[in-house]
Enzyme design. Structure first.
Site, mmCIF file in Angstrom:
data_model
loop_
_atom_site.group_PDB
_atom_site.id
_atom_site.type_symbol
_atom_site.label_atom_id
_atom_site.label_comp_id
_atom_site.label_asym_id
_atom_site.label_seq_id
_atom_site.Cartn_x
_atom_site.Cartn_y
_atom_site.Cartn_z
ATOM 1 N N HIS A 143 0.828 -1.228 0.000
ATOM 2 C CA HIS A 143 0.000 0.000 0.000
ATOM 3 C C HIS A 143 0.854 1.266 0.000
ATOM 4 O O HIS A 143 0.329 2.363 -0.162
ATOM 5 C CB HIS A 143 -0.930 0.026 1.217
ATOM 6 C CG HIS A 143 -1.896 -1.116 1.254
ATOM 7 N ND1 HIS A 143 -2.729 -1.426 0.201
ATOM 8 C CD2 HIS A 143 -2.155 -2.040 2.223
ATOM 9 C CE1 HIS A 143 -3.470 -2.492 0.522
ATOM 10 N NE2 HIS A 143 -3.127 -2.881 1.734
HETATM 11 ZN ZN LIG Z 1 -3.604 -7.437 3.041
#
Ligand SMILES: [Zn+2]
Length: 304
Positions: free
Chosen positions: A120
């Site tokens: 992320h």
């Molecule tokens: Zn994850």
């Protein structure tokens, strides 16, 4: 023996009771020793990543702020971890670990980290427990060195690999493939080169069928010099954040399938562990070890 990269700093000091299961990194190392996948003293330890290394995929201002453990409150909140010197060191160690595992994979066909898969994290921010995108840094460094020309990222963590997709959105040398729960974090998605959304509560057979329909063709089409495999275990039915319903057997079959399929096509694989959220850290560590078990079995196969 399988090459496994590990650093004690993967387990950072965070407040007791924090929702991120930090203990899983040291627990995973113990599982690998106990099961004989790694010999006592056999872990390969990276030097923590330098500033120059991390800026291969991240903005210098952001990297400096993390190195100084001096992030804004908002940037820290987006990551979900307190940015202390210990957490900063952890990010540098994990990033160096994935790069080292990638170099070992290029030499030996396969190698694994006991951390990594911080997918992320984008160029100038971290998010969702991810500070530096270790796979993106390793890919960028190896491309810049000319060690590889084409890379495939196979991201089977249950959350979309949005940071990796953002970082390489205009780079045709890196093909990003993410299969993830359609209703899962992150809400705002990036566009991977290939995204597959999976419905809530999907079980083993349906999940494996999607992978079997996709991966062989993807490998033939992209012909990568190196594959990064994010083996997140959060598709497990008991995962706190997952929404899917895979069993341990399903995850083990998934990992074996990805590794064998890549190796059969002559594509080296770097395994990173990705996400996994269970209150029982020991059980979680045994679950993450599916990756290393599958990799160790692949390397023992005759002809390798
Ligand atoms: Zn994850």
């Amino acid at each position: 023996m399988l090459s496994v990269v590990h650093h004690p700093a993967y387990r950072a000091e965070i407040p007791e009771g924090h929702r991120f299961p930090m203990g899983k990194y040291s627990a995973l190392a113990r599982v690998l020793l106990r099961e004989g996948i790694v010999r006592e003293g056999g872990f390969i330890e990276p030097d923590v990543a330098s500033f120059d290394l991390v800026t291969a995929a991240h903005a210098p201002d952001y990297v400096q702020a993390v190195f100084d453990a001096n992030l804004s409150r908002e940037a820290e909140r987006r990551i979900g971890l307190p940015m202390t010197p210990s957490v900063s060191l952890r990010a540098r160690a994990a990033t160096a670990g994935t790069l080292l595992a990638a170099r070992l994979a290029l030499a030996n066909g396969i190698a694994c980290n006991t951390a990594g898969g911080s997918h992320h994290a984008a160029r100038d921010y971290g998010a969702g427990f991810c500070t530096f995108n270790d796979v993106a840094v390793a890919a960028a460094v190896l491309l810049a060195e000319g060690a590889v020309d084409r890379i495939l990222v196979v991201d089977c963590d249950v959350h979309q690999g949005d940071g990796t997709a953002f970082i390489f959105e205009n780079d045709p040398r890196v093909f990003t493939f993410s299969m993830h729960g359609e209703k899962n974090y992150p809400v705002r998605r990036a566009a991977s080169d290939l995204d597959i959304d999976l419905p809530d509560r999907m079980e083993d057979e349906d999940y494996l069928a999607v992978l079997e329909d996709t991966l062989p063709g993807l490998l033939s089409r992209t012909r990568p010099d190196l594959v990064f495999y994010n083996a997140g275990v959060d598709p497990h039915r008991d995962d706190r954040l997952g929404r899917l319903a895979l069993t341990d057997e399903g995850l083990a079959r998934r990992d074996a399938y990805v590794i064998e399929t890549c190796l059969r096509q002559g594509r080296p694989v770097t395994g990173v562990i990705g996400g996994g959220y269970d209150h029982d850290v020991e059980r979680l560590a045994r679950r993450h070890a599916h990756l290393h078990r599958a990799a160790a079995a692949a390397i023992r196969r005759p002809g390798r």
